[in-house]
Design a protein around this motif. Structure first.
Motif, PDB file in Angstrom:
ATOM      1  N   PHE A 105       0.919  -1.189  -0.051  1.00  0.00           N
ATOM      2  CA  PHE A 105      -0.022  -0.185   0.086  1.00  0.00           C
ATOM      3  C   PHE A 105       0.833   1.188  -0.008  1.00  0.00           C
ATOM      4  O   PHE A 105       1.970   1.015   0.398  1.00  0.00           O
ATOM      5  CB  PHE A 105      -1.031   0.015   1.187  1.00  0.00           C
ATOM      6  N   GLN A 106       0.244   2.362  -0.625  1.00  0.00           N
ATOM      7  CA  GLN A 106       1.185   3.664  -0.512  1.00  0.00           C
ATOM      8  C   GLN A 106       0.845   4.332   0.779  1.00  0.00           C
ATOM      9  O   GLN A 106      -0.112   4.833   0.812  1.00  0.00           O
ATOM     10  CB  GLN A 106       0.481   4.391  -1.795  1.00  0.00           C
ATOM     11  N   PRO A 107       1.925   4.473   1.808  1.00  0.00           N
ATOM     12  CA  PRO A 107       1.587   5.177   2.917  1.00  0.00           C
ATOM     13  C   PRO A 107       1.295   6.673   2.830  1.00  0.00           C
ATOM     14  O   PRO A 107       2.018   7.179   1.702  1.00  0.00           O
ATOM     15  CB  PRO A 107       2.572   4.885   3.741  1.00  0.00           C
ATOM     16  N   GLY A 108       0.804   7.436   3.586  1.00  0.00           N
ATOM     17  CA  GLY A 108       0.710   8.638   3.714  1.00  0.00           C
ATOM     18  C   GLY A 108       1.623   9.597   4.313  1.00  0.00           C
ATOM     19  O   GLY A 108       1.585  10.390   5.075  1.00  0.00           O
ATOM     20  N   VAL A 109       2.991   9.252   3.686  1.00  0.00           N
ATOM     21  CA  VAL A 109       4.093   9.753   4.325  1.00  0.00           C
ATOM     22  C   VAL A 109       5.148  10.426   3.167  1.00  0.00           C
ATOM     23  O   VAL A 109       4.757  10.012   1.938  1.00  0.00           O
ATOM     24  CB  VAL A 109       5.264   8.870   4.931  1.00  0.00           C
ATOM     25  N   TYR A 110       5.823  11.593   3.414  1.00  0.00           N
ATOM     26  CA  TYR A 110       6.104  12.059   2.144  1.00  0.00           C
ATOM     27  C   TYR A 110       7.725  12.738   2.719  1.00  0.00           C
ATOM     28  O   TYR A 110       7.843  13.161   3.864  1.00  0.00           O
ATOM     29  CB  TYR A 110       5.510  13.518   2.096  1.00  0.00           C
ATOM     30  N   TYR A 111       8.623  12.516   1.713  1.00  0.00           N
ATOM     31  CA  TYR A 111      10.158  12.870   2.209  1.00  0.00           C
ATOM     32  C   TYR A 111      10.339  14.249   1.534  1.00  0.00           C
ATOM     33  O   TYR A 111      11.021  14.150   0.250  1.00  0.00           O
ATOM     34  CB  TYR A 111      11.028  11.540   1.595  1.00  0.00           C
ATOM     35  N   TRP A 112      10.349  15.199   2.171  1.00  0.00           N
ATOM     36  CA  TRP A 112      10.686  16.457   1.714  1.00  0.00           C
ATOM     37  C   TRP A 112      11.101  17.257   2.955  1.00  0.00           C
ATOM     38  O   TRP A 112      10.941  16.813   3.965  1.00  0.00           O
ATOM     39  CB  TRP A 112       9.374  17.342   1.048  1.00  0.00           C
ATOM     40  N   VAL A 113      11.791  18.414   2.671  1.00  0.00           N
ATOM     41  CA  VAL A 113      12.425  19.083   3.835  1.00  0.00           C
ATOM     42  C   VAL A 113      11.037  19.813   4.241  1.00  0.00           C
ATOM     43  O   VAL A 113      10.259  20.219   3.610  1.00  0.00           O
ATOM     44  CB  VAL A 113      13.344  20.207   3.428  1.00  0.00           C
ATOM     45  N   GLY A 114      10.772  19.355   5.768  1.00  0.00           N
ATOM     46  CA  GLY A 114       9.671  19.959   6.348  1.00  0.00           C
ATOM     47  C   GLY A 114       8.784  18.614   6.597  1.00  0.00           C
ATOM     48  O   GLY A 114       7.702  18.792   7.282  1.00  0.00           O
ATOM     49  N   GLY A 115       9.063  17.473   6.028  1.00  0.00           N
ATOM     50  CA  GLY A 115       8.214  16.478   6.267  1.00  0.00           C
ATOM     51  C   GLY A 115       6.665  16.496   5.867  1.00  0.00           C
ATOM     52  O   GLY A 115       6.409  17.231   4.946  1.00  0.00           O
ATOM     53  N   ASN A 116       5.985  15.640   6.550  1.00  0.00           N
ATOM     54  CA  ASN A 116       4.700  15.821   6.401  1.00  0.00           C
ATOM     55  C   ASN A 116       3.975  16.971   6.572  1.00  0.00           C
ATOM     56  O   ASN A 116       2.707  17.165   6.362  1.00  0.00           O
ATOM     57  CB  ASN A 116       3.956  14.633   7.121  1.00  0.00           C
ATOM     58  N   THR A 117       4.377  17.966   7.424  1.00  0.00           N
ATOM     59  CA  THR A 117       3.923  19.292   7.730  1.00  0.00           C
ATOM     60  C   THR A 117       3.624  20.014   6.389  1.00  0.00           C
ATOM     61  O   THR A 117       3.006  21.018   6.387  1.00  0.00           O
ATOM     62  CB  THR A 117       4.698  20.139   8.562  1.00  0.00           C
TER      63      THR A 117
END
Length: 529
Positions: free
Chosen positions: A98-110
């Motif tokens: 499954f595709q989790p609702g997480v994001y790898y960017w500076v600032g993260g999930n915020t």
């Protein structure tokens, strides 16, 4: 389709040297404190340490998210997957990905959250009886965290009105900014709730919206990035100010693959990072994880060694990765076919009348808050068979709500790893009170003039409120971290994301994560001396 495009406002340039030169990463990097992850916990910790005189290196797996018109377009986010960066995870029950609702960017999930920034209630820190069992007490109290809540409310420019919510905990300070007023559709809903004997309140949030035009431009900012600074998130409010200090640096596109301990296994001596295909060694006095409750646990599990830590670092209790919690949550949509909802920024109302046990509910039921205004693209992903024009007509007339009920720690709900695979074993619990919350809200929404009600329970992929996988406590046999969020087993290892939560409460965790990072910062600084 959203036709209100926020103007793209570029960030001010960072201090020269604030971002580590990618071409020099073949060498060993050193710092006093390495912070892994630049989301709410990591960025706030960096901000709290910026005047400590310590050399702080924030290591982020992602890169800077571009500010562009597409930030504010739900079609780009939800239909085209423009900003999705996470690899699939595995459902331990079915074996499916499954595709989790997480994001790898500076600032993260915020970068993608709706900036809903409430404090936890006093009872959230205490042992509480729920339908399916006990929510355990935390190893510190609300009163211990309260001054740090005040600090991060100022940092994240929180808007609110004290005294409206009967469950509101004591405050030493007022909100830094007045609450955002409800727009007409939400105000009508609030009036109806009050007429029904309920106590709606202005939900604390970090949105700086002074005009209706700004609110219309920010419509999609609950779930999408923001191309300007109206939304308070980890990068713009904490990390960039931290990087103004000569003592704080940022390394991007660096995935920490392993933590390496010394000969006796009591200290981490280095982190091994993959920086765009190059292996880099990072040495420090103190190592702090803020990768999110799944990835922090997974990193420690993958750092196992045969001599001292065969089950993973900091795992003598066998609780690392266990007690994974994500809330019972439901998207709730009320529709009045005869009335358009022209709200720009809808996420201004909350309701906690059933948050704690009371006269007409023997156990806590949870929280009601508004969603950002749904658009056709938000719904299309879940209802791909539906014509877009029909979905637009539907969402143009909808009132959009998010319901959360506390889930309880269960050692069988856990994070596991198998090589590079991240596996989530998760079975929802405490669901009966959530069903009752949905029933009561359905009745209230229909009385408020929305006869058509649609609900969608969130599943394993909705994990933006994840917590509990490295619980803090006094007893090393019953917890992973000390009350100050240092590992019981490893002297210089700390975790400041939601992993440390002993319970999940039923509110958004971001402000609590930030307040705890400020609380823990002096202990990390002292450990470096």
């Amino acid at each position: 389709m959203n036709t209100h495009h926020s103007p793209v406002v570029p960030y001010a340039p960072l201090r020269p040297g604030a971002v580590v030169d990618q071409t020099a990463t073949g060498e060993t990097l050193t710092a006093d404190v390495v912070v892994v992850g630049s989301g709410m916990g990591g960025a706030t910790l960096a901000w709290a340490l910026k005047d400590s005189g310590l050399d702080v290196l924030v290591v982020e797996r992602g890169r800077f998210l571009p500010r562009e018109v597409e930030n504010a377009e739900p079609e780009e986010m939800f239909l085209k997957g423009r900003y999705k960066t996470a690899e699939p995870w595995y459902d331990g029950r079915t074996g499916d990905t499954f595709q989790p609702g997480v994001y790898y960017w500076v600032g993260g999930n915020t970068k993608f959250y709706g900036a809903c920034l409430p404090r936890f209630r006093t009872t959230d820190f205490e042992q509480t009886q729920h339908y399916d069992g006990i929510s355990p007490a935390w190893p510190f109290t609300y009163e211990d965290l309260e001054p740090h809540y005040a600090t991060v409310e100022e940092l994240y420019q929180v808007h609110g009105t004290p005294g409206e919510d009967p469950t509101e905990p004591p405050r030493s300070t007022d909100y830094p900014h007045p609450a955002l007023p409800h727009e007409p559709a939400v105000e009508r809903f609030a009036r109806s709730l009050r007429a029904q004997g309920l106590n709606p309140f202005h939900m604390p949030n970090g949105m700086n919206l002074d005009t209706q035009a700004q609110r219309m431009q920010a419509t999609a900012s609950d779930g999408t990035p923001c191309p300007n600074d109206v939304k308070s998130e980890a990068e713009n409010r904490a990390l960039r100010p931290a990087l103004d200090s000569k003592d704080v640096r940022l390394l991007t596109e660096a995935r920490i693959t392993r933590l390496i301990t010394g000969a006796d296994g009591t200290q981490v001596v280095a982190a091994q990072a993959d920086v765009r295909g190059t292996t880099v060694r990072i040495e420090a006095k103190q190592f702090v994880l803020s990768c999110g409750a799944v990835n922090s646990a997974a990193l420690l599990l993958r750092s196992a060694d045969d001599t001292h830590h065969p089950r993973g670092l900091a795992n003598s209790s066998d609780l690392l990765g266990r007690n994974y919690m994500v809330h019972n949550s439901t998207f709730f949509i009320g529709v009045n076919p005869l009335r358009r909802n022209r709200t720009g920024w809808q996420k201004t109302l909350g309701l906690n009348d059933w948050y704690t046990a009371g006269p007409d509910n023997e156990v806590p039921l949870g929280n009601l808050q508004m969603l950002g205004k749904l658009q056709a693209a938000h719904v299309k992903g879940a209802r791909s068979w539906a014509p877009t024009l029909a979905l637009k007509a539907f969402t143009d007339r909808s009132l959009d709500i998010y319901l959360t009920t506390e889930d309880l720690p269960d050692p069988a709900n856990r994070v596991r790893v198998d090589g590079e695979r991240t596996i989530i074993d998760w079975t929802p619990n405490n669901t009966v009170p959530h069903t009752e919350l949905v029933r009561r809200v359905t009745r209230a929404v229909r009385k408020a003039g929305y006869p058509l009600v649609f609900t969608e329970r969130m599943g394993i992929a909705t994990n933006s409120h994840m917590c509990g996988t490295a619980v803090a406590g006094h007893d090393p046999s019953a917890s992973v971290l000390t009350p100050d969020c240092r590992a019981h087993d490893i002297d210089n290892l700390w975790i400041v994301d939601g992993s440390f939560f002993p319970s999940s409460a039923a509110l958004n965790p971001a402000l609590t994560i930030a307040a705890n990072a400020v609380r823990v910062a002096p202990h990390i600084a002292e450990a470096c001396r």
